[in-house]
Design a protein around this motif. Sequence first.
Motif, short mmCIF file in Angstrom:
data_model
loop_
_atom_site.label_atom_id
_atom_site.label_comp_id
_atom_site.label_asym_id
_atom_site.label_seq_id
_atom_site.Cartn_x
_atom_site.Cartn_y
_atom_site.Cartn_z
N TRP A 16 0.93 -1.29 0.16
CA TRP A 16 0.04 -0.05 0.10
C TRP A 16 0.82 1.31 0.05
O TRP A 16 2.14 1.23 0.25
CB TRP A 16 -0.75 0.15 1.43
N ALA A 17 0.37 2.30 -0.37
CA ALA A 17 1.11 3.77 -0.17
C ALA A 17 -0.09 4.50 0.63
O ALA A 17 -1.40 4.56 0.70
CB ALA A 17 1.05 4.35 -1.54
N PRO A 18 0.39 5.61 1.06
CA PRO A 18 -0.49 6.68 1.94
C PRO A 18 -1.32 7.34 0.83
O PRO A 18 -0.67 7.65 -0.03
CB PRO A 18 0.66 7.77 2.78
N GLY A 19 -2.50 7.37 1.17
CA GLY A 19 -3.65 8.18 0.32
C GLY A 19 -3.98 9.33 0.81
O GLY A 19 -3.50 9.82 1.71
N ALA A 20 -5.28 9.65 0.31
CA ALA A 20 -5.63 11.34 0.79
C ALA A 20 -6.20 10.68 1.97
O ALA A 20 -7.05 9.58 2.33
CB ALA A 20 -6.82 11.33 -0.30
N ARG A 21 -6.27 11.58 2.98
CA ARG A 21 -6.96 11.63 4.37
C ARG A 21 -6.63 10.51 4.96
O ARG A 21 -7.44 9.81 5.86
CB ARG A 21 -8.49 11.72 4.18
N ARG A 22 -5.32 10.17 5.33
CA ARG A 22 -4.90 9.24 6.17
C ARG A 22 -5.18 7.85 5.77
O ARG A 22 -5.21 6.98 6.51
CB ARG A 22 -5.13 9.40 7.58
N ALA A 23 -5.94 7.62 4.55
CA ALA A 23 -6.18 6.32 4.16
C ALA A 23 -5.22 5.62 3.48
O ALA A 23 -4.29 6.31 2.69
CB ALA A 23 -7.53 6.33 3.31
N HIS A 24 -5.29 4.42 3.19
CA HIS A 24 -4.42 3.82 2.46
C HIS A 24 -4.99 3.38 1.00
O HIS A 24 -6.10 3.14 1.03
CB HIS A 24 -4.22 2.25 2.93
N CYS A 25 -3.97 3.41 0.16
CA CYS A 25 -4.54 2.90 -1.30
C CYS A 25 -3.32 1.87 -1.45
O CYS A 25 -2.38 1.76 -1.04
CB CYS A 25 -4.49 4.24 -2.42
N TYR A 26 -3.96 1.00 -2.48
CA TYR A 26 -3.24 -0.21 -2.69
C TYR A 26 -2.45 -0.50 -3.89
O TYR A 26 -3.12 0.18 -5.06
CB TYR A 26 -4.02 -1.54 -2.25
N CYS A 27 -1.63 -1.06 -4.14
CA CYS A 27 -0.95 -1.31 -5.44
C CYS A 27 -0.66 -2.79 -5.74
O CYS A 27 0.29 -3.39 -6.46
CB CYS A 27 0.54 -0.74 -5.20
N ASP A 28 -1.60 -3.70 -4.99
CA ASP A 28 -1.77 -5.17 -5.30
C ASP A 28 -2.51 -5.50 -6.54
O ASP A 28 -3.62 -4.78 -6.57
CB ASP A 28 -1.86 -5.84 -4.16
N SER A 29 -2.72 -6.49 -7.15
CA SER A 29 -3.57 -6.80 -8.39
C SER A 29 -4.93 -6.93 -7.89
O SER A 29 -5.86 -6.64 -8.39
CB SER A 29 -3.14 -7.82 -9.18
N TYR A 30 -5.22 -7.18 -6.78
CA TYR A 30 -6.41 -7.39 -6.06
C TYR A 30 -7.16 -6.04 -5.99
O TYR A 30 -8.60 -6.12 -5.89
CB TYR A 30 -6.21 -8.09 -4.79
N CYS A 31 -6.38 -5.07 -5.70
CA CYS A 31 -7.13 -3.64 -5.73
C CYS A 31 -8.06 -3.16 -6.69
O CYS A 31 -9.24 -2.42 -6.50
CB CYS A 31 -6.17 -2.51 -5.56
N GLN A 32 -8.02 -3.88 -7.92
CA GLN A 32 -9.03 -3.69 -8.90
C GLN A 32 -10.50 -4.44 -8.59
O GLN A 32 -11.26 -3.80 -9.16
CB GLN A 32 -8.53 -4.15 -10.35
N ARG A 33 -10.34 -5.41 -7.94
CA ARG A 33 -11.75 -5.86 -7.39
C ARG A 33 -12.33 -5.18 -6.33
O ARG A 33 -13.65 -5.04 -6.29
CB ARG A 33 -11.48 -7.35 -7.06
N THR A 34 -11.45 -4.59 -5.54
CA THR A 34 -11.96 -3.79 -4.16
C THR A 34 -12.22 -2.35 -4.41
O THR A 34 -12.90 -1.62 -3.79
CB THR A 34 -11.04 -4.20 -3.09
#
Length: 109
Positions: A16-34
């Motif tokens: 993951w990487a730090p995203g907006a508003r302290r949320a995580h965003c992901y860089c794994d291939s499963y993130c497209q499903r979620t």
Amino acid sequence: GSCRHRCCPGRNNACWAPGARRAHCYCDSYCQRTGDCCQDYLATCRRAAVGCAVGPWGPWSGCSSPCGLGSRARSRQVTVPPRHGGDPCPDLKQRRGCLGQHPTCGTAK
């Protein structure tokens, strides 16, 4: 968040990487499903996707039973493992039934 130097195959909660508003965003291939991929996931990671490649099937084994019903098996090897969300590997093993007919079958008393 950015996926620079951070693309992972499959489902990986540590990717993951730090995203907006302290949320995580992901860089794994499963993130497209979620739906929680980082903004640059497609541009950064999908371009680097490598699908699985396998070699040819090996020969079938002999029948597991010299007399009567048994099974045979064969396998193949992965030559290029999938990376960055590329296509997964197909089956690497196959089985099928066989009938053992050794010359000594039926002669036992």
